[in-house]
Enzyme design. Structure first.
Site, PDB file in Angstrom:
ATOM      1  N   GLY A  46      25.035  24.364  54.144  1.00 29.41           N
ATOM      2  CA  GLY A  46      26.158  23.578  54.659  1.00 29.41           C
ATOM      3  C   GLY A  46      25.717  22.247  55.236  1.00 29.41           C
ATOM      4  O   GLY A  46      26.332  21.199  54.983  1.00 29.41           O
ATOM      5  N   CYS A  47      24.640  22.265  55.989  1.00 30.48           N
ATOM      6  CA  CYS A  47      24.146  21.034  56.618  1.00 30.48           C
ATOM      7  C   CYS A  47      23.608  20.064  55.568  1.00 30.48           C
ATOM      8  O   CYS A  47      23.757  18.847  55.701  1.00 30.48           O
ATOM      9  CB  CYS A  47      23.074  21.357  57.655  1.00 30.48           C
ATOM     10  SG  CYS A  47      23.737  22.375  58.999  1.00 30.48           S
ATOM     11  N   THR A  48      23.025  20.610  54.502  1.00 28.70           N
ATOM     12  CA  THR A  48      22.548  19.773  53.400  1.00 28.70           C
ATOM     13  C   THR A  48      23.736  19.098  52.721  1.00 28.70           C
ATOM     14  O   THR A  48      23.711  17.889  52.464  1.00 28.70           O
ATOM     15  CB  THR A  48      21.739  20.619  52.387  1.00 28.70           C
ATOM     16  OG1 THR A  48      20.592  21.133  53.060  1.00 28.70           O
ATOM     17  CG2 THR A  48      21.311  19.782  51.186  1.00 28.70           C
TER      18      THR A  48
END
Length: 155
Positions: A46-48
């Site tokens: 998700g952060c990527t």
């Protein structure tokens, strides 16, 4: 649980190391609008997605007068790996002590998979040219958030 920021509040000042260990201060951006976003961990799906979305839209945001700073509790070394692996152009800073996360109300209790846990609350703030909070978005989704933000800001 730290208090949540509201539009009109003064954005908490910070100076944190970037992926190369160089200090990045919110004060360095006075006179420009800044999008400060908080994410749980580098090199996670998700952060990527979120960091890549910001990188893909960095030129559009910069032309509209916005700088972007991503903040996580990761150490600078991990941020450097994240930047290299994903070819990120967004400025990433490290807050391993979680002081800035707490100052922005982006660390505390949240629900994950039906359980209450303590951690980073994925949040985004738009800080105006004078250092005031213009928008405060808490519990944002990693996917689609940047597109929604651009729409909300009418960029």
């Amino acid at each position: 649980m730290s208090a949540r920021l509201q539009p009109g509040d003064t954005a908490p000042a910070f100076t944190l190391p970037d992926a190369d260990g160089k200090p990045v201060s919110l004060a360095d951006h006075l006179g420009r609008k800044v999008i400060v976003y908080f994410y749980p961990a580098a090199l996670t799906p998700g952060c990527t997605k979120q960091a890549c979305d910001f990188t893909d839209n960095l030129d559009v945001l910069a032309e509209a007068g916005y700088d972007v700073i991503g903040v996580s509790p990761d150490k600078p070394e991990k941020l450097a790996k994240f930047r290299e692996k994903e070819h990120l152009k967004v400025t990433l800073v490290a807050d391993p002590e979680k002081e800035v996360l707490q100052a922005y109300g982006a660390f505390g209790e949240k629900t994950m998979y039906g359980k209450t846990v303590t951690g980073v609350i994925r949040s985004t703030f738009v800080v105006d040219e004078q250092g005031k909070i213009e928008h405060a978005f808490y519990n944002v989704r990693a996917t689609g958030h940047v597109a929604k933000l651009i729409k909300d800001l009418k960029v």
